[in-house]
Design an enzyme around this catalytic site. Structure first.
Site, PDB file in Angstrom:
ATOM      1  N   ASP A  70       2.509   8.377  -0.029  1.00 35.42           N
ATOM      2  CA  ASP A  70       1.362   9.063  -0.617  1.00 35.42           C
ATOM      3  C   ASP A  70       0.111   8.230  -0.376  1.00 35.42           C
ATOM      4  O   ASP A  70       0.174   7.085   0.076  1.00 35.42           O
ATOM      5  CB  ASP A  70       1.564   9.323  -2.115  1.00 35.42           C
ATOM      6  N   ASP A  72      -3.407   6.960  -2.284  1.00 31.23           N
ATOM      7  CA  ASP A  72      -4.150   6.806  -3.533  1.00 31.23           C
ATOM      8  C   ASP A  72      -5.571   6.379  -3.236  1.00 31.23           C
ATOM      9  O   ASP A  72      -5.829   5.589  -2.314  1.00 31.23           O
ATOM     10  CB  ASP A  72      -3.482   5.768  -4.440  1.00 31.23           C
ATOM     11  N   ASP A 150      -1.405  -5.567  -8.633  1.00 32.38           N
ATOM     12  CA  ASP A 150      -0.261  -6.444  -8.893  1.00 32.38           C
ATOM     13  C   ASP A 150      -0.002  -7.435  -7.767  1.00 32.38           C
ATOM     14  O   ASP A 150      -0.084  -8.651  -7.956  1.00 32.38           O
ATOM     15  CB  ASP A 150       0.990  -5.607  -9.200  1.00 32.38           C
TER      16      ASP A 150
END
Length: 449
Positions: A70, A72, A150
């Site tokens: 996907d 983002d 992260d």
């Protein structure tokens, strides 16, 4: 080290990003490889005067020449501003407020750039006593947002304004070294969100990266923090861990880092005392089988995965009930309900998956009883194929009589109707190799009332 407060709890001060801008000619990302809908979102945000970046796994995978799952988008527009710009937008989430731009079934997720926390942002951000973020809607600049990512390889930004890649924490170098490294202090980042420990395992196997020592070292000590994560969220994480083609590797790494036990405490206890190795053998056989099906683009279901994960827990609980005199079927049903109830305290299991798992367990006993018409009835059961596949895994794990039983059912499926009837007749009337007890005759010439 200086501290900041989040909802009254101290947190390490942010590290300083070191921006490197990689121009278009020096990286391999092409707009031809980005989805048309993601480009529409990026261009519209940019045209409206907002910053617009492709970010996260999409950028990482494009740089690795992988096909992204996907795309983002990150922007300095607030969720409300995004909604005004896109009629096909809906806002979701409390912990992280996000905009979903809908193009039929395709969803482009758009996040507002995150900022640092301070005491004035307590209304928008809150953490519990262990440091886990409960709410986080503090907006900021791209520099601040990069720090909140992260892993370094997930903190790369593709800028639609000039097609460059912005690297704040050495993500490009880590991509080249095939190394997974957290941004910031690992212990602090894991306490903010313990699921990051699961993500470290998942990305390491998915990307075939090593985990940097400073990123890996705190995991064993902090693994129990997973006990504070909502069971529904952990269920979603287990799907990513076990159903994406790397289940066996992930299972082994989870155990290595002490992460399997907090999610599956009953199974971990069985594994610790698994003297003949059958518990480990069944779980690993199931993981291997699932990985092979994913690789072959065959369907996989959480019901089958959890049937294997819980089988010996159920068998153990059922044995205790049978020792107290409970009939076999009732003991199995009660044990299954008990095991599922206990499992849901750590990893929730939706009923749409537990119901077929229970049917797989119940059919194991029926697969043994093949006499008369019973073999044909179980063969016509809608869950037969799953139960048969599960029997094959049990035979692989345990050996012995289960191997013969699995071989019999394999032959039963491969032969024609006449051959099946001959196979059943060869078993005898009870469908097993055990001798039946002789039937007692009624006494002749006496009143038997």
């Amino acid at each position: 080290m200086a501290k900041r407060l989040i909802g009254g709890r101290s947190q390490a001060a942010p590290i300083q990003p070191k921006l490197e801008i990689i121009p278009r000619k020096s990286h391999r990302i092409s707009r031809n490889d980005i989805s048309e809908n993601a480009l529409k979102v990026l261009y519209r945000l940019h045209k409206a005067g907002y910053e617009a970046y492709l970010v996260g796994g999409g950028v990482r995978d494009l740089l690795l020449s992988h096909q992204p799952k996907d795309f983002d988008v990150a922007t300095n527009a607030t969720p409300e501003q995004i909604r005004k710009l896109f009629r096909n937008c809906r806002l979701v989430g409390r912990r992280f407020r996000l905009a979903h731009i809908l193009f039929g079934r395709d969803i482009i997720e758009v996040a507002t750039l995150r900022g640092h926390h301070d005491t004035s942002s307590e209304k928008h951000a809150r953490a519990d006593d262990s440091g886990r973020l409960l709410r986080d809607n503090v907006y900021g600049s791209i520099d601040e947002d990069a720090e909140r990512r992260d892993f370094t390889v997930n903190g790369l930004y593709y800028d639609i304004s000039d097609y460059s890649v912005r690297d704040y924490f050495g993500g490009m170098a880590d991509l080249k070294s095939r190394r997974l490294r957290l941004i910031g202090d690992p212990e602090t980042r894991y306490r903010e969100d313990p699921v990051r420990m699961l993500r470290a395992v998942r990305f390491a196997t998915k990307l075939e990266f090593s985990i940097a020592p400073d990123t890996a070292d705190p995991i064993l000590k902090l693994a129990d923090l997973l006990s504070d994560i909502p069971p529904a969220r952990l269920f979603e994480e287990t799907l990513k861990l076990f159903m994406a083609g790397k289940g066996l590797e992930n299972f082994r790494l989870l155990r290595q880092y002490g992460l399997f036990g907090p999610m599956f405490p009953m199974q971990e206890k069985l594994l610790q005392r698994d003297q003949d190795g059958k518990v480990l053998a069944l779980i690993e056989a199931m993981m291997k089988n699932t990985d092979q099906r994913v690789a072959a683009d065959k369907p996989v279901t959480p019901a089958f995965i959890y049937a294997a994960l819980l089988w010996y827990v159920v068998e153990d609980l059922a044995a205790k009930r049978k020792e107290r005199g409970m009939p076999e079927y009732d003991a199995l049903t009660a044990a299954a309900n008990d095991a599922i109830s206990k499992q849901c305290k750590t990893v929730s299991l939706p009923r749409r998956f537990t119901t077929p798992a229970m049917e797989i367990w119940q059919l194991q006993g029926r697969l043994e009883k093949r006499g008369g018409s019973r073999a044909f009835r179980v063969y016509e059961h809608p869950r037969f194929r799953a139960a048969y596949d599960f029997l094959l895994l049990r035979a692989e794990a345990e050996g012995g009589e289960l191997v013969d039983l699995a071989r019999w059912w394999t032959q039963f499926q491969d032969t024609d109707e006449q051959g099946r009837r001959q196979m059943v007749r060869a078993l005898g009337s009870d469908g097993s190799k055990r001798r039946r007890r002789p039937r007692r005759r009624k006494p002749q010439g006496k009143d038997t009332q």
